[in-house]
Design a protein around this motif. Sequence first.
Motif, mmCIF file in Angstrom:
data_model
loop_
_atom_site.group_PDB
_atom_site.id
_atom_site.type_symbol
_atom_site.label_atom_id
_atom_site.label_comp_id
_atom_site.label_asym_id
_atom_site.label_seq_id
_atom_site.Cartn_x
_atom_site.Cartn_y
_atom_site.Cartn_z
ATOM 1 N N ARG A 30 1.069 -0.963 0.019
ATOM 2 C CA ARG A 30 -0.141 -0.112 0.023
ATOM 3 C C ARG A 30 0.791 0.833 0.079
ATOM 4 N NH1 ARG A 30 -1.949 -5.245 0.781
ATOM 5 N NH2 ARG A 30 -4.593 -5.212 1.460
ATOM 6 N N ASP A 31 2.076 1.191 0.258
ATOM 7 C CA ASP A 31 2.798 1.750 -0.178
ATOM 8 C C ASP A 31 3.464 2.524 -1.366
ATOM 9 O OD1 ASP A 31 5.179 4.023 0.250
ATOM 10 O OD2 ASP A 31 6.232 2.257 0.414
ATOM 11 N N PHE A 32 2.278 3.091 -1.902
ATOM 12 C CA PHE A 32 2.669 3.198 -3.576
ATOM 13 C C PHE A 32 3.981 4.242 -3.991
ATOM 14 C CE2 PHE A 32 -1.763 3.110 -2.418
ATOM 15 C CZ PHE A 32 -2.386 1.767 -3.200
ATOM 16 N N ASN A 33 4.213 5.529 -2.829
ATOM 17 C CA ASN A 33 5.740 6.074 -3.854
ATOM 18 C C ASN A 33 6.774 5.141 -2.828
ATOM 19 O OD1 ASN A 33 5.148 6.548 -1.299
ATOM 20 N ND2 ASN A 33 5.047 8.502 -1.296
ATOM 21 N N GLY A 34 6.763 4.477 -2.196
ATOM 22 C CA GLY A 34 7.843 3.761 -1.786
ATOM 23 C C GLY A 34 8.962 4.599 -1.049
ATOM 24 N N ASP A 35 8.049 4.871 -0.101
ATOM 25 C CA ASP A 35 8.596 5.761 0.338
ATOM 26 C C ASP A 35 9.195 5.054 2.227
ATOM 27 O OD1 ASP A 35 6.354 6.274 2.020
ATOM 28 O OD2 ASP A 35 6.080 7.986 1.916
ATOM 29 N N THR A 36 8.436 4.181 2.435
ATOM 30 C CA THR A 36 8.393 3.226 3.920
ATOM 31 C C THR A 36 7.158 3.340 4.125
ATOM 32 O OG1 THR A 36 9.487 3.918 5.027
ATOM 33 C CG2 THR A 36 10.839 2.843 3.315
ATOM 34 N N VAL A 37 6.752 4.060 4.385
ATOM 35 C CA VAL A 37 5.394 4.482 4.954
ATOM 36 C C VAL A 37 4.049 4.520 4.435
ATOM 37 C CG1 VAL A 37 5.508 6.681 5.021
ATOM 38 C CG2 VAL A 37 4.187 6.037 7.087
ATOM 39 N N VAL A 38 3.028 4.078 4.839
ATOM 40 C CA VAL A 38 1.583 4.346 4.182
ATOM 41 C C VAL A 38 1.016 5.465 4.785
ATOM 42 C CG1 VAL A 38 -1.029 2.514 4.293
ATOM 43 C CG2 VAL A 38 1.700 2.032 3.909
ATOM 44 N N ASN A 39 1.024 6.191 3.948
ATOM 45 C CA ASN A 39 -0.068 7.790 4.518
ATOM 46 C C ASN A 39 -0.663 8.296 3.712
ATOM 47 O OD1 ASN A 39 1.772 8.787 3.195
ATOM 48 N ND2 ASN A 39 3.754 9.869 5.318
ATOM 49 N N LEU A 40 -0.758 9.475 3.803
ATOM 50 C CA LEU A 40 -1.945 10.585 3.398
ATOM 51 C C LEU A 40 -0.661 10.502 1.839
ATOM 52 C CD1 LEU A 40 -2.996 13.878 5.707
ATOM 53 C CD2 LEU A 40 -4.661 12.137 4.147
ATOM 54 N N LYS A 41 -0.013 10.437 1.639
ATOM 55 C CA LYS A 41 0.534 10.419 0.202
ATOM 56 C C LYS A 41 -0.042 9.463 -0.900
ATOM 57 C CE LYS A 41 4.534 13.345 1.489
ATOM 58 N NZ LYS A 41 5.974 13.384 1.278
ATOM 59 N N ASP A 42 0.343 8.225 -0.248
ATOM 60 C CA ASP A 42 -0.728 6.790 -0.280
ATOM 61 C C ASP A 42 -1.922 7.489 -1.336
ATOM 62 O OD1 ASP A 42 2.463 5.460 -0.909
ATOM 63 O OD2 ASP A 42 2.110 5.950 1.835
ATOM 64 N N PHE A 43 -2.515 7.668 -0.025
ATOM 65 C CA PHE A 43 -3.954 7.803 -0.331
ATOM 66 C C PHE A 43 -4.422 8.632 -1.219
ATOM 67 C CE2 PHE A 43 -8.047 9.473 0.783
ATOM 68 C CZ PHE A 43 -8.381 9.434 0.623
HETATM 69 CA CA LIG Z 1 3.931 5.508 1.299
#
Ligand SMILES: [Ca+2]
Length: 233
Positions: free
Chosen positions: A169-182
Amino acid sequence: MLSLAVALAPATLAKVWTTVYRCDGVTPLEAVDPNHPTVYRDIMVGTRLVLVVSSDKGEYWWGRLLLSQEDAQYGELSGRGYVAIPANYKDSCLASAGKGARAIPVDNFEVVGFDIATSPSRPVLPGDWFVVDYYAEQVGTCHVGLYNNLSISLDVLIETLSFTHVPSRDFNGDTVVNLKDFASLASHWNSKADPNGPVAAFDINSDGRIDLGDLALFSEYWLERTGCGNAPQ
Ligand SMILES: [Ca+2]
Ligand SMILES: [Ca+2]
């Protein structure tokens, strides 16, 4: 009589086990069911874990941490601080395993992993003996076996660690699933998703559409981290 019975009782073998941590090496990865403590909750592709082999006794011990070549497509074990002569991942051997402990790479047609042994000649302490890293490479399952080698030809399976990898679910690959991925998911809301197309990652349940089903699956990993360092952007 009691003291005689104690004297005649065979020496108990060291208990050796593996603890699975998140990338920080501190937070244990939760098990799915307390009755099956080595079957872990699903992790996202790209997740990094830390596996620590520990013992309740300080003594010579020889074993292996292995996965099958088939499972090696899905998960990867890696050692720390490799030195070539003699071959050893020196930083995967922790102080309690004694000076001269070894973690030697194993890679043959059947299995891949490490041959691990505490020091044969220096003091060995109870505690954490070895550490290796685990990486979830692709969607699927991967089993890591911890074996005790009683001799060159006889090894005994102590436990099997079972990992299941699910789409990230970490679509941008920055190691955290957060608002950017949402925001990325939302920007493709109600779109069709070709399984081989550029927005396939957002169709988490692979039903060809990006909608509520995917949002529900996305939310399960809200704020979860796959790694601890700075990921490639
Ligand atoms: Ca992310
Ligand atoms: Ca979907």
